[in-house]
Each structure stands twice: as structure tokens, then as C-alpha cells.
Design a protein around this motif. Structure first.
Motif, PDB file in Angstrom:
ATOM      1  N   LEU A  79     -20.374 -17.111   0.957  1.00 15.50           N
ATOM      2  CA  LEU A  79     -20.944 -17.021   2.334  1.00 15.50           C
ATOM      3  C   LEU A  79     -20.067 -16.366   3.251  1.00 15.50           C
ATOM      4  O   LEU A  79     -18.629 -16.492   3.337  1.00 15.50           O
ATOM      5  CB  LEU A  79     -20.682 -18.689   2.649  1.00 15.50           C
ATOM      6  N   ILE A  91     -20.760 -21.211  10.109  1.00 17.02           N
ATOM      7  CA  ILE A  91     -20.382 -21.367   8.599  1.00 17.02           C
ATOM      8  C   ILE A  91     -21.159 -22.711   8.067  1.00 17.02           C
ATOM      9  O   ILE A  91     -21.537 -22.775   6.863  1.00 17.02           O
ATOM     10  CB  ILE A  91     -18.850 -21.175   8.262  1.00 17.02           C
ATOM     11  N   LYS A 141     -23.761 -15.497  16.405  1.00 17.14           N
ATOM     12  CA  LYS A 141     -23.153 -15.606  15.085  1.00 17.14           C
ATOM     13  C   LYS A 141     -23.895 -16.770  14.439  1.00 17.14           C
ATOM     14  O   LYS A 141     -24.574 -17.505  15.003  1.00 17.14           O
ATOM     15  CB  LYS A 141     -21.514 -16.385  15.336  1.00 17.14           C
ATOM     16  N   SER A 150     -25.547 -11.105  11.344  1.00 19.45           N
ATOM     17  CA  SER A 150     -24.105 -11.532  11.684  1.00 19.45           C
ATOM     18  C   SER A 150     -23.496 -12.436  10.579  1.00 19.45           C
ATOM     19  O   SER A 150     -22.514 -13.007  10.493  1.00 19.45           O
ATOM     20  CB  SER A 150     -24.064 -12.308  12.990  1.00 19.45           C
ATOM     21  N   SER A 151     -24.533 -12.782   9.232  1.00 18.24           N
ATOM     22  CA  SER A 151     -23.684 -13.218   8.052  1.00 18.24           C
ATOM     23  C   SER A 151     -24.741 -12.593   6.997  1.00 18.24           C
ATOM     24  O   SER A 151     -25.498 -12.035   6.959  1.00 18.24           O
ATOM     25  CB  SER A 151     -24.077 -14.959   8.161  1.00 18.24           C
ATOM     26  N   TYR A 152     -23.979 -13.032   5.830  1.00 15.34           N
ATOM     27  CA  TYR A 152     -24.345 -12.726   4.559  1.00 15.34           C
ATOM     28  C   TYR A 152     -24.354 -13.831   3.608  1.00 15.34           C
ATOM     29  O   TYR A 152     -23.281 -14.328   3.471  1.00 15.34           O
ATOM     30  CB  TYR A 152     -23.784 -11.503   3.930  1.00 15.34           C
ATOM     31  N   ASN A 178     -18.252  -8.606   7.279  1.00 16.29           N
ATOM     32  CA  ASN A 178     -19.810  -8.228   7.173  1.00 16.29           C
ATOM     33  C   ASN A 178     -19.649  -6.670   7.386  1.00 16.29           C
ATOM     34  O   ASN A 178     -20.691  -5.739   6.915  1.00 16.29           O
ATOM     35  CB  ASN A 178     -20.138  -8.690   8.819  1.00 16.29           C
ATOM     36  N   LEU A 222     -24.626 -22.012   7.041  1.00 18.47           N
ATOM     37  CA  LEU A 222     -24.877 -21.295   5.912  1.00 18.47           C
ATOM     38  C   LEU A 222     -24.422 -22.448   4.869  1.00 18.47           C
ATOM     39  O   LEU A 222     -25.367 -22.609   3.725  1.00 18.47           O
ATOM     40  CB  LEU A 222     -23.828 -20.346   5.649  1.00 18.47           C
ATOM     41  N   SER A 269     -16.149 -19.052   1.013  1.00 14.94           N
ATOM     42  CA  SER A 269     -16.821 -19.351   1.979  1.00 14.94           C
ATOM     43  C   SER A 269     -15.879 -18.768   3.480  1.00 14.94           C
ATOM     44  O   SER A 269     -14.701 -19.222   3.235  1.00 14.94           O
ATOM     45  CB  SER A 269     -17.123 -20.866   2.093  1.00 14.94           C
ATOM     46  N   ASN A 285     -19.291 -14.810   7.242  1.00 14.45           N
ATOM     47  CA  ASN A 285     -19.742 -14.690   8.632  1.00 14.45           C
ATOM     48  C   ASN A 285     -18.685 -14.169   9.439  1.00 14.45           C
ATOM     49  O   ASN A 285     -18.891 -14.360  10.789  1.00 14.45           O
ATOM     50  CB  ASN A 285     -20.377 -15.997   9.239  1.00 14.45           C
ATOM     51  N   ASN A 286     -17.991 -13.224   8.966  1.00 13.08           N
ATOM     52  CA  ASN A 286     -16.949 -12.624  10.035  1.00 13.08           C
ATOM     53  C   ASN A 286     -16.914 -11.317   9.902  1.00 13.08           C
ATOM     54  O   ASN A 286     -17.478 -10.495   8.959  1.00 13.08           O
ATOM     55  CB  ASN A 286     -15.521 -13.097   9.694  1.00 13.08           C
TER      56      ASN A 286
END
Lengths: 209, 209
Positions: free
Chosen positions: B68, B42, B39, B101-103, B75, B45, A208, B70-71
């Protein structure tokens, strides 16, 4: 001022809205005993499928089709082909009076696509959550006599028969609990409460951040 | 009496609750352009995965785990391995500034079970609906360089890499429409509105009653 109408009450209602999905997810257990006399209206089954219209589908191909059943005669014919609850020994499924009052048989139309593996899970969860929102509950049954089901509904060979969803008014209590000793087997206690061990959030997160 | 607090208003709010799932389902489109500067926290997520804890799982085995991300740096590394929107020619995916902005990279832990085909769709729909409820939107990407993703996160060989879910604040309009001439291909008009043809309810029902 009427306290029933205070800002807090209004806000609480919005919070209920916000929390609705989690509520549905928690209520959406695999129920295996039902109030059989409580019918599931065919319009309710159609509404579940009307929700499925909006789901994502791999390459948007939409290969799934559905058989909706809510009459006693066909229910009986389906029921005798099902195998229930693998982990619970000495139980052949719900007794007469506690059986599902409807079924959705899910088909994969291979003329459209033979790639149904993601679509089915997406449709399944959508149908189950829709059922819970309407006050019903369901159970997905993957183990059944496919040839008999194919004959019963004259399903052509170019359709795959996917797991069957049983739906009714739940008559059992299902509780979620933390896993102990790595054992994921669900079990039933002496009061017929059904216990389902689920992995923790930390167990599900690989990396994470 | 304060009209803001009338019975009708209260009732309306309950109706909102009742209609919530369909609303989420309709809003849950495959979004491919995002406000990249917005953003995804986290914690959000993690909340999506905490919802996944409650999903049904084949034989309750729960083989799915999640990465997770999100940076910006990770990314970028993920993005360059993805292939976007098969039906839209001359488009290699969202431009810088419109990227997710996240995966969430979904893994199947084969030491737990290699039977993940239904579980994935169930988890996917749960994550996407959770994202929509939080004000985000997502897209599922099945076509990507798996070896590179495996190396990027040091994913052991006993994990299957399942489709990747991109999540962000959607920046595009997606409309659902009836199918014409049996053509299910989604398309984009001159105003960059994304059109998705969906089969009708009647088309989805094989037999009813």
C-alpha cells in the motif's frame, strides 16, 4: 414524533448503504448445499450477466460469454460431471434435493482474446456478489469433465471452458474463522457447519505507507 | 407526521440499498486522471484489503499480498515506471497534478501458490468496488517495468508482481456506450470525455434457458 422515523433510524439506513459491499462480501461464501426446489429465475441469471457488462476488461476486449442453465434436465447433465470440495473427504457433493438449481458456464471466446485470466476472476466475483444481493449463493467449480460439458452444449473448439458457477438458495451455514497453525483447509463440523479459515489483514499486507 | 420520515422515503432508502451493487459497477470505470492533491488515507487502503480477506480463493490458498503506497515520494517512483492507456496515442499518462495519489501493488506469494490467475481478478474487482464505494476510483495498469518495481520495494524473487492498481479521486468523465462496427477501442473526445464501448447483453449470452 414517530420513533420509527427518527434521525438515528434514517442515519442507520444510510450506514447500511455505506456498509453494503462489505455485507455482500461477507455473505458471499462458497455454498455447496442448496434448497434445490427453489428455482433461480432466468431473468435473475440474465441480470447477473447484465452486471458483468460493466466490468473492467483487459484492453477492453471483453472475451467472456455465458451459458445460463436453470432447467432440471440440463442441471442433472451438468451435475454428474462436477467434482466437489477437494478438502472434504468422503463427500461426493450435494445429495438429490440439495443440489444447485442453476449454473453459469463461463466461456472464453479465443477469437476475441486468449488473454482471459484476469477477466474471469473479475466476472466471477461480479456474478457471485450479484447472486448474493438477489438472495442466492454460489460456488465455483474448477474440477469437472470438460469434454462432456463441451459436447453437452456443442461448444466450438475456439471457446475455452472456464470454471462453472453453481447458483441456488443456500442451505448451509458457512463461518469464517482465523487461521490456526497455518492450515487453510476448510472443514465441516458434526452439525454440518462449514468452516473457512482466512488469513488476517496483517498477513495480507506486505508493506504499508 | 414529518414527511421526511414517510414510508415512501424509508422504502426509497431500501431500494437504494437494493440497487447499490449495480450503481457501484457502473461507477467503477478505469479512471486515468485524478485530483492529485486529494490524498487517499492509508486506513482507506487498509479497509480495501480488509474487504479482500473475504473473497473466494482457489482451494482457499490465499496467495495474494499487497503493498500500500500513499506518499508523494514513492508515488513518483512508481509513476515513472508505468505505461498508460494503450489505445490512446500521443498520451503518456496523466500530467503532474492529475496523477494517482495512491497505489496498490499486488503480489502473488509463490511459496503459498503459483496458481493466482483467478484470485487476482477477484481481488482486483473487490478492491476497485471498495474504492468506488469510498468515493475514489482506480485504474489497473498491467504494463510497467517490473524489475524497477521489484527493486524499489525489495520484493523477493518468490513473489510474482501482478498488475498495479492506481487509486485517487477521479477527475475525468467516463461514459459507457454500445459497440459500433465491432470496435472495442476506448477513445477520448475533444472535451476529454473518455468513451468505453461495451458489448451488449445479447452478445454475452451464448445459450440461455
Amino acid at each position: 414524533m414517530n420513533s420509527e422515523c427518527s434521525y438515528d433510524i434514517i442515519l442507520m439506513k444510510f450506514q447500511e448503504v455505506k456498509l453494503k459491499l462489505k455485507e455482500l462480501l461477507i455473505k458471499n461464501r462458497s455454498y455447496r448445499r442448496f434448497y434445490q426446489e427453489e428455482k433461480v429465475d432466468i431473468q435473475d441469471l440474465k441480470e447477473m450477466i447484465s452486471n458483468v457488462r460493466f466490468i473492467p476488461s483487459a484492453a477492453n476486449l471483453q472475451p467472456l460469454e455465458f451459458i445460463l442453465v436453470n432447467n432440471e434436465i440440463k442441471n442433472k447433465s451438468i451435475f454428474k460431471n462436477l467434482k466437489w470440495a477437494g478438502y472434504i473427504e468422503d463427500w461426493d457433493g450435494p445429495e438429490q434435493g440439495e443440489r444447485p438449481s442453476s449454473y453459469i458456464v463461463v466461456l472464453g471466446n479465443r477469437e476475441i482474446s486468449s488473454y482471459i485470466k484476469w477477466d474471469f476472476g473479475i466476472a466471477l466475483q461480479t456474478i457471485l456478489l450479484s447472486a448474493v444481493e438477489m438472495g442466492y449463493g454460489g460456488c465455483t467449480i474448477a474440477s469437472f469433465n470438460k469434454d462432456n460439458i463441451r459436447n453437452l452444449f456443442n461448444i466450438p473448439e475456439n471457446y475455452d471452458i472456464l470454471p462453472i458457477i453453481a447458483i441456488g438458495k443456500p442451505k448451509e451455514k458457512v463461518v469464517i474463522e482465523e487461521i490456526k497453525d497455518n492450515d487453510i483447509k476448510y472443514w465441516r463440523d458434526e452439525n454440518q457447519v462449514h468452516h473457512v479459515p482466512k488469513r488476517s489483514l496483517n498477513d495480507l499486507i506486505f508493506i504499508s505507507g
